[in-house]
Design a protein around this motif. Structure first.
Motif, PDB file in Angstrom:
ATOM      1  N   GLU A 287       0.755  -1.158  -0.007  1.00 34.03           N
ATOM      2  CA  GLU A 287       0.153  -0.002   0.145  1.00 34.03           C
ATOM      3  C   GLU A 287       0.775   1.139   0.059  1.00 34.03           C
ATOM      4  O   GLU A 287       0.443   2.233  -0.259  1.00 34.03           O
ATOM      5  N   GLY A 288       1.949   1.112   0.372  1.00 31.97           N
ATOM      6  CA  GLY A 288       2.847   2.508   0.747  1.00 31.97           C
ATOM      7  C   GLY A 288       2.820   3.309  -0.520  1.00 31.97           C
ATOM      8  O   GLY A 288       2.569   4.842  -0.321  1.00 31.97           O
ATOM      9  N   ALA A 289       3.444   2.783  -1.550  1.00 31.22           N
ATOM     10  CA  ALA A 289       3.495   3.563  -2.818  1.00 31.22           C
ATOM     11  C   ALA A 289       2.093   4.138  -3.550  1.00 31.22           C
ATOM     12  O   ALA A 289       2.181   5.094  -3.936  1.00 31.22           O
ATOM     13  N   ASN A 290       1.177   3.210  -3.273  1.00 30.03           N
ATOM     14  CA  ASN A 290      -0.316   3.610  -3.859  1.00 30.03           C
ATOM     15  C   ASN A 290      -0.622   4.569  -3.169  1.00 30.03           C
ATOM     16  O   ASN A 290      -1.339   5.790  -3.861  1.00 30.03           O
ATOM     17  N   GLN A 291      -0.631   4.652  -1.766  1.00 35.65           N
ATOM     18  CA  GLN A 291      -1.286   5.816  -0.909  1.00 35.65           C
ATOM     19  C   GLN A 291      -0.323   7.167  -1.031  1.00 35.65           C
ATOM     20  O   GLN A 291      -0.926   8.162  -1.186  1.00 35.65           O
ATOM     21  N   ALA A 292       0.804   7.033  -1.317  1.00 38.12           N
ATOM     22  CA  ALA A 292       1.740   8.139  -1.469  1.00 38.12           C
ATOM     23  C   ALA A 292       1.217   8.775  -2.807  1.00 38.12           C
ATOM     24  O   ALA A 292       1.157  10.227  -2.849  1.00 38.12           O
ATOM     25  N   MET A 293       0.952   8.047  -3.775  1.00 39.34           N
ATOM     26  CA  MET A 293       0.631   8.578  -4.952  1.00 39.34           C
ATOM     27  C   MET A 293      -0.827   9.235  -5.033  1.00 39.34           C
ATOM     28  O   MET A 293      -1.264  10.226  -5.714  1.00 39.34           O
ATOM     29  N   LEU A 294      -1.800   8.441  -4.396  1.00 43.73           N
ATOM     30  CA  LEU A 294      -2.817   9.126  -4.044  1.00 43.73           C
ATOM     31  C   LEU A 294      -3.134  10.484  -3.298  1.00 43.73           C
ATOM     32  O   LEU A 294      -3.716  11.281  -3.376  1.00 43.73           O
ATOM     33  N   ASP A 295      -2.171  10.408  -2.118  1.00 44.19           N
ATOM     34  CA  ASP A 295      -1.862  11.662  -1.221  1.00 44.19           C
ATOM     35  C   ASP A 295      -1.647  12.808  -2.402  1.00 44.19           C
ATOM     36  O   ASP A 295      -1.901  13.933  -2.110  1.00 44.19           O
ATOM     37  N   PRO A 327      -7.332   3.537   8.408  1.00 44.14           N
ATOM     38  CA  PRO A 327      -7.574   2.202   8.525  1.00 44.14           C
ATOM     39  C   PRO A 327      -6.755   1.166   7.601  1.00 44.14           C
ATOM     40  O   PRO A 327      -6.658   0.053   7.905  1.00 44.14           O
ATOM     41  N   ILE A 328      -6.331   1.778   6.391  1.00 46.61           N
ATOM     42  CA  ILE A 328      -5.470   1.182   5.439  1.00 46.61           C
ATOM     43  C   ILE A 328      -4.211   0.748   6.407  1.00 46.61           C
ATOM     44  O   ILE A 328      -3.711  -0.497   6.310  1.00 46.61           O
ATOM     45  N   ALA A 329      -3.462   1.690   7.040  1.00 42.77           N
ATOM     46  CA  ALA A 329      -2.410   1.273   7.853  1.00 42.77           C
ATOM     47  C   ALA A 329      -2.697   0.257   9.027  1.00 42.77           C
ATOM     48  O   ALA A 329      -1.992  -0.627   9.278  1.00 42.77           O
ATOM     49  N   ALA A 330      -3.916   0.031   9.568  1.00 37.89           N
ATOM     50  CA  ALA A 330      -4.328  -0.759  10.581  1.00 37.89           C
ATOM     51  C   ALA A 330      -4.251  -1.976   9.700  1.00 37.89           C
ATOM     52  O   ALA A 330      -3.871  -3.088  10.362  1.00 37.89           O
ATOM     53  N   ARG A 331      -4.926  -2.092   8.639  1.00 30.65           N
ATOM     54  CA  ARG A 331      -4.891  -3.448   7.902  1.00 30.65           C
ATOM     55  C   ARG A 331      -3.646  -3.824   7.571  1.00 30.65           C
ATOM     56  O   ARG A 331      -3.557  -5.209   7.445  1.00 30.65           O
ATOM     57  N   CYS A 332      -2.797  -3.053   7.036  1.00 26.81           N
ATOM     58  CA  CYS A 332      -1.473  -3.430   6.547  1.00 26.81           C
ATOM     59  C   CYS A 332      -0.787  -4.009   7.899  1.00 26.81           C
ATOM     60  O   CYS A 332       0.070  -5.247   7.620  1.00 26.81           O
ATOM     61  N   ALA A 333      -0.854  -3.592   9.268  1.00 27.31           N
ATOM     62  CA  ALA A 333      -0.212  -3.910  10.223  1.00 27.31           C
ATOM     63  C   ALA A 333      -0.965  -5.672  10.292  1.00 27.31           C
ATOM     64  O   ALA A 333       0.023  -6.442  10.876  1.00 27.31           O
ATOM     65  N   ALA A 334      -1.993  -5.636  10.179  1.00 23.54           N
ATOM     66  CA  ALA A 334      -2.707  -7.008  10.516  1.00 23.54           C
ATOM     67  C   ALA A 334      -2.316  -7.998   9.385  1.00 23.54           C
ATOM     68  O   ALA A 334      -1.970  -9.318   9.682  1.00 23.54           O
ATOM     69  N   VAL A 335      -2.308  -7.763   7.998  1.00 20.63           N
ATOM     70  CA  VAL A 335      -1.614  -8.610   7.099  1.00 20.63           C
ATOM     71  C   VAL A 335      -0.151  -8.997   7.568  1.00 20.63           C
ATOM     72  O   VAL A 335       0.153 -10.086   7.333  1.00 20.63           O
ATOM     73  N   GLU A 336       0.651  -7.963   7.756  1.00 15.77           N
ATOM     74  CA  GLU A 336       1.976  -8.272   8.042  1.00 15.77           C
ATOM     75  C   GLU A 336       1.959  -9.309   9.220  1.00 15.77           C
ATOM     76  O   GLU A 336       2.909 -10.401   9.151  1.00 15.77           O
TER      77      GLU A 336
END
Length: 359
Positions: A287-295, A327-336
């Motif tokens: 998600e990191g690069a995707n969210q940066a580009m949307l930011d 919520p995206i960061a929380a989901r990423c933490a759960a997946v990792e």
């Protein structure tokens, strides 16, 4: 350097997308990049760009055609094995544009080519940012030179030098260690294990991964839970899967991963904001690069809509960004956590099958 109206610190995907969006709306910006040139260092592996974020940003930046020319739909293929070599998941893509892979170098090149000459100023490593007497930002670079600007955007990653203007939050260890093992030649027999896209071999707290590059080589990586760090984290695994790691050649690069607190916010400050990892550093699960580009897209559109009131643009952007990324960061933490957990192989199999996980 002379003063700039809008200074963007960091020439990664987020910073370059922001410069491109502003350019399309007739707004000049300067990107300050620490690298001395576009080819100064490797850009790393490929990214899967999501339709609602990374792809949307490129589409609204007028770069969809250029993106399609370098995208690799076949890179969506995914194979997951357990340490014995048993196949748990075999996903073959339809060669569509759902989440195609794109080489980081190719993405950077298309963004650079879309900007007017001189937009990116190379070899300017920011040492610190503070405030001038009139309240506008002042930048001090590693060589001792300084410059001012009317609006400052920190797109400078995990260890942002702009972030201290807004918050005292600093990245903390995530409990994950990453080790780049190098690359396997395209014609090496071990590379066949990966197929056209990516391979994950999932054990308890250890993931061995391979990712096919556009030139056919396979980049090999280990992800470890910190307590599994040791001289041979894949001891006891089948030689069928460890052959991939054994065949990798190149410098071994070790990284301790860090994250910012989930849901990090700050009080609005005049003239300055953050995007991407500088604002919401999250586990690296796609998600990191995707969210940066949307930011970058959202900030650029906000500035274009409030040309005479950049502080209003920043407030609008930050409110949206905080609500979207928490919520995206929380989901990423759960997946990792799931990928490095003791039942990771079973959990990831159920995850891709659409069933419940964690049992």
């Amino acid at each position: 350097m002379t003063d700039m109206r809008i200074a963007i610190v960091g020439g990664g995907p987020g910073g370059l997308v922001l410069a491109r969006v502003l350019h399309r709306h007739g707004i000049a910006a300067t990107v300050l990049e620490a690298d001395p040139s576009p080819t100064a260092r490797p850009q790393g592996g490929s990214l899967d760009l999501h339709p609602e974020s990374g792809q949307r940003a490129l589409r609204e930046a007028g770069l969809e055609r250029q993106f399609r020319a370098v995208a690799r739909p076949e890179g969506q293929d995914l194979r997951i094995l357990d340490p014995t070599g048993a196949v748990l998941v075999e996903h073959t893509s339809a060669d569509d544009m759902a989440r195609p892979e794109v080489e980081r170098t190719g993405l950077r090149d298309l963004l650079l080519d879309s900007l007017p000459a001189g937009t990116v100023v190379w070899g300017h490593r920011l040492d610190r940012a503070d405030t001038r007497p009139d309240g506008t930002p002042r930048l001090t670079f590693a060589d001792g030179t300084t410059a001012g600007c009317d609006v400052l955007v920190g797109a400078d990653g995990a260890w942002s030098r702009v972030r201290p203007l807004l918050t005292d939050a600093v990245p903390q260890p995530s409990g994950k260690i990453g080790i780049d093992l190098g690359a396997v030649a395209a014609d090496h027999p071990a590379a066949d294990l990966v197929g056209r896209g990516s391979l994950w071999v999932i054990g308890d707290g250890v993931v061995l991964s391979g990712q096919r590059a556009a030139d056919g080589t396979v980049r090999v990586h280990l992800s470890l839970r910190a307590d599994r760090d040791g001289p041979d984290p894949t001891a006891g695994w089948s030689s069928t899967v460890t052959a991939l790691a054994d065949a990798a050649e190149g410098p071994v690069v070790r990284r301790s991963h860090a994250v910012l607190p989930v849901g990090l916010t700050w009080a609005p400050q005049p003239c300055v904001t953050l995007l991407g990892d500088a604002a919401h550093l999250m586990p690296s699960v796609g998600e990191g690069a995707n969210q940066a580009m949307l930011d970058a897209l959202e900030l650029g559109l906000a500035i274009a809509a409030h040309r005479t009131d950049p502080d209003a643009a920043i407030r609008r952007y930050e409110q949206e960004m905080f609500a979207r990324t928490a919520p995206i960061a929380a989901r990423c933490a759960a997946v990792e956590s799931m990928m490095l957990g003791p039942t990771a192989a079973a959990d990831m199999t159920r995850f891709f099958a659409g069933g419940p996980v964690g049992s």
